[in-house]
Design a protein around this motif. Structure first.
Motif, PDB file in Angstrom:
ATOM      1  N   PRO A  78       0.835  -1.212   0.000  1.00 37.35           N
ATOM      2  CA  PRO A  78       0.000   0.000   0.000  1.00 37.35           C
ATOM      3  C   PRO A  78       0.863   1.252   0.000  1.00 37.35           C
ATOM      4  O   PRO A  78       1.914   1.306   0.655  1.00 37.35           O
ATOM      5  CB  PRO A  78      -0.803  -0.121   1.301  1.00 37.35           C
ATOM      6  CG  PRO A  78      -0.792  -1.577   1.626  1.00 37.35           C
ATOM      7  CD  PRO A  78       0.540  -2.082   1.154  1.00 37.35           C
ATOM      8  N   MET A  79       0.428   2.261  -0.742  1.00 34.25           N
ATOM      9  CA  MET A  79       1.196   3.492  -0.888  1.00 34.25           C
ATOM     10  C   MET A  79       0.260   4.691  -0.738  1.00 34.25           C
ATOM     11  O   MET A  79      -0.778   4.765  -1.396  1.00 34.25           O
ATOM     12  CB  MET A  79       1.854   3.520  -2.277  1.00 34.25           C
ATOM     13  CG  MET A  79       2.539   4.817  -2.630  1.00 34.25           C
ATOM     14  SD  MET A  79       3.360   4.715  -4.255  1.00 34.25           S
ATOM     15  CE  MET A  79       1.958   4.414  -5.340  1.00 34.25           C
ATOM     16  N   SER A  80       0.619   5.603   0.135  1.00 34.72           N
ATOM     17  CA  SER A  80      -0.155   6.836   0.268  1.00 34.72           C
ATOM     18  C   SER A  80       0.120   7.741  -0.923  1.00 34.72           C
ATOM     19  O   SER A  80       1.246   7.801  -1.428  1.00 34.72           O
ATOM     20  CB  SER A  80       0.209   7.550   1.573  1.00 34.72           C
ATOM     21  OG  SER A  80      -0.143   6.768   2.697  1.00 34.72           O
ATOM     22  N   LEU A  81      -0.905   8.454  -1.366  1.00 37.13           N
ATOM     23  CA  LEU A  81      -0.786   9.378  -2.486  1.00 37.13           C
ATOM     24  C   LEU A  81      -1.063  10.802  -2.006  1.00 37.13           C
ATOM     25  O   LEU A  81      -1.974  11.034  -1.202  1.00 37.13           O
ATOM     26  CB  LEU A  81      -1.778   9.020  -3.597  1.00 37.13           C
ATOM     27  CG  LEU A  81      -1.610   7.656  -4.253  1.00 37.13           C
ATOM     28  CD1 LEU A  81      -2.682   7.451  -5.322  1.00 37.13           C
ATOM     29  CD2 LEU A  81      -0.215   7.495  -4.852  1.00 37.13           C
ATOM     30  N   TYR A  82      -0.294  11.736  -2.534  1.00 33.42           N
ATOM     31  CA  TYR A  82      -0.408  13.135  -2.156  1.00 33.42           C
ATOM     32  C   TYR A  82      -0.531  13.997  -3.409  1.00 33.42           C
ATOM     33  O   TYR A  82      -0.123  13.610  -4.502  1.00 33.42           O
ATOM     34  CB  TYR A  82       0.830  13.591  -1.372  1.00 33.42           C
ATOM     35  CG  TYR A  82       1.057  12.843  -0.075  1.00 33.42           C
ATOM     36  CD1 TYR A  82       0.679  13.397   1.141  1.00 33.42           C
ATOM     37  CD2 TYR A  82       1.661  11.586  -0.066  1.00 33.42           C
ATOM     38  CE1 TYR A  82       0.885  12.723   2.332  1.00 33.42           C
ATOM     39  CE2 TYR A  82       1.873  10.898   1.125  1.00 33.42           C
ATOM     40  CZ  TYR A  82       1.483  11.472   2.318  1.00 33.42           C
ATOM     41  OH  TYR A  82       1.689  10.802   3.501  1.00 33.42           O
ATOM     42  N   THR A  83      -1.068  15.177  -3.215  1.00 28.17           N
ATOM     43  CA  THR A  83      -1.073  16.168  -4.286  1.00 28.17           C
ATOM     44  C   THR A  83      -0.650  17.515  -3.716  1.00 28.17           C
ATOM     45  O   THR A  83      -0.546  17.679  -2.490  1.00 28.17           O
ATOM     46  CB  THR A  83      -2.441  16.280  -4.967  1.00 28.17           C
ATOM     47  OG1 THR A  83      -2.305  17.031  -6.184  1.00 28.17           O
ATOM     48  CG2 THR A  83      -3.469  16.979  -4.064  1.00 28.17           C
ATOM     49  N   TYR A  84      -0.396  18.443  -4.612  1.00 26.95           N
ATOM     50  CA  TYR A  84      -0.048  19.814  -4.219  1.00 26.95           C
ATOM     51  C   TYR A  84      -1.008  20.737  -4.956  1.00 26.95           C
ATOM     52  O   TYR A  84      -1.133  20.657  -6.179  1.00 26.95           O
ATOM     53  CB  TYR A  84       1.392  20.144  -4.595  1.00 26.95           C
ATOM     54  CG  TYR A  84       1.883  21.470  -4.055  1.00 26.95           C
ATOM     55  CD1 TYR A  84       2.618  21.522  -2.874  1.00 26.95           C
ATOM     56  CD2 TYR A  84       1.598  22.675  -4.702  1.00 26.95           C
ATOM     57  CE1 TYR A  84       3.056  22.734  -2.360  1.00 26.95           C
ATOM     58  CE2 TYR A  84       2.034  23.880  -4.200  1.00 26.95           C
ATOM     59  CZ  TYR A  84       2.766  23.910  -3.028  1.00 26.95           C
ATOM     60  OH  TYR A  84       3.184  25.114  -2.525  1.00 26.95           O
TER      61      TYR A  84
END
Length: 352
Positions: free
Chosen positions: A217-223
């Motif tokens: 599992p991998m957390s996803l981020y945005t800006y």
């Protein structure tokens, strides 16, 4: 013509040998931030512009390459509508500074595209507007940190310096995922960890997923990209290469500053922040926590997460991450507003 950073190192290494056997040149493993970006609606643009599409791509390439090279990075591949960029650790420069600079490159590119008069001229061509009403040039960006083999690929007929690794593929998958989440930039957990604490806090956690080819599992981020008021008509800013506008030719604007490579990272991120509605970020962050729960998926409250995400959309209509999470929650919520019994704190993305 240029060989790029990877090519220059390969040539330097090969010149130490009296006889060069290209197909036996060894590669070497390096860690880097890998970035992949893609021009939106490229098939439509190609069919409308025909032979002129190359001019438009080169305009975008200039903006992309300048921003990347000004920020410790190097363009590696131009693949039609897509670009692969690499930010390798530099001697005397911390990894977090390189990582912050990679994200800075993306922010600068997006701001410059939005304010480039030449980009607007291409987008407003009658054939394009007829086919894609309201179209403007847009790019999607994926950012991931990992290892790769830097090597020469091909034969004596055609040789290029590039990077081979599932981490390079991950950057491309993240770029593709920007469409699903309705964002400009998608940042992996591994890349997010390399950012400085301040810039980490400026990013939004939007989901936790597994992608095709990986079970972790991998957390996803945005800006959130800042929106600036267009500069005065007599300003030369952002038309082609804002960082090269003559000093004193116009009043400085935030767009000028975004493009100024001499600006420190602290100064850059002071102005490169989106003006979000009051309370939005706090409400969104709480909604995502209640949606995901902890690393095992415990501590969720999907009913409340749905309420909070609907409130987010009232504050910021059309917010992509809110729409994406809300859609998933409504389609999978269990009886009584609870998460499904099999929920483990992430969802599976089946798209490549």
């Amino acid at each position: 013509l240029a060989f790029g950073e990877a090519g220059a190192q390969i040539i330097q290494s090969s010149l130490r040998h009296e006889q060069i056997n290209w197909d036996h040149l060894p590669g070497h493993i390096t860690k880097a931030v890998f970035g992949f970006c893609d021009i939106r609606n490229f098939t439509d643009l190609t069919e409308v512009l025909q032979a002129d599409v190359g001019k438009m791509v080169n305009l975008v390439a200039k903006i992309v390459h300048e921003a990347v090279c000004d920020n410790y990075g190097a363009p590696n591949k131009n693949i039609g509508d897509a670009f692969l960029m690499v930010w390798k650790p530099k001697e005397g420069v911390s990894l977090s500074e390189v990582a912050d600079s990679s994200l800075r490159s993306y922010i600068r590119i997006l701001v410059e595209l939005a304010h480039s008069r030449k980009c607007k001229q291409w987008a407003m061509k009658p054939g394009i507007q007829h086919r894609l009403p309201g179209f403007r040039l847009k790019l999607g960006f994926g950012l991931h940190f990992g290892w790769a083999v830097e090597c020469a690929i091909g034969s004596k007929r055609k040789l290029e310096a590039s990077y081979l690794s599932p981490h390079v593929n991950m950057a491309a998958r993240l770029e593709s995922g920007t469409k699903m989440f309705g964002v400009d930039v998608l940042i992996s957990e591994d890349s997010h960890k390399t950012l400085s604490p301040r810039v980490q806090n400026l990013c939004r956690l939007i989901d936790r997923v597994t992608v095709k080819g990986s079970e972790r599992p991998m957390s996803l981020y945005t800006y959130d990209i800042p929106q600036f008021t267009p500069p005065r008509k007599d300003s030369s800013v952002a038309a082609e290469s804002p960082s090269h506008a003559s000093v004193g030719s116009h009043l400085p604007t935030d767009v000028d500053a975004i493009s100024d490579p001499s600006l420190s990272l602290d100064e850059f991120y002071n102005i490169a922040q989106a003006k979000l509605p009051e309370g939005f970020r706090k409400t969104f962050d709480r909604a995502i926590r209640l949606y995901l729960g902890d690393d095992r998926g415990d501590g969720t409250d999907w009913a409340m997460a749905i309420i909070l995400l609907e409130k987010c959309l009232e504050m910021k209509p059309g917010d992509g991450p809110s729409l994406s999470a809300l859609s998933y929650l409504k389609n999978n919520v269990g009886d009584g507003g609870f998460a499904p019994v099999e929920w483990d704190g992430y969802r599976v993305l089946t798209e490549k």
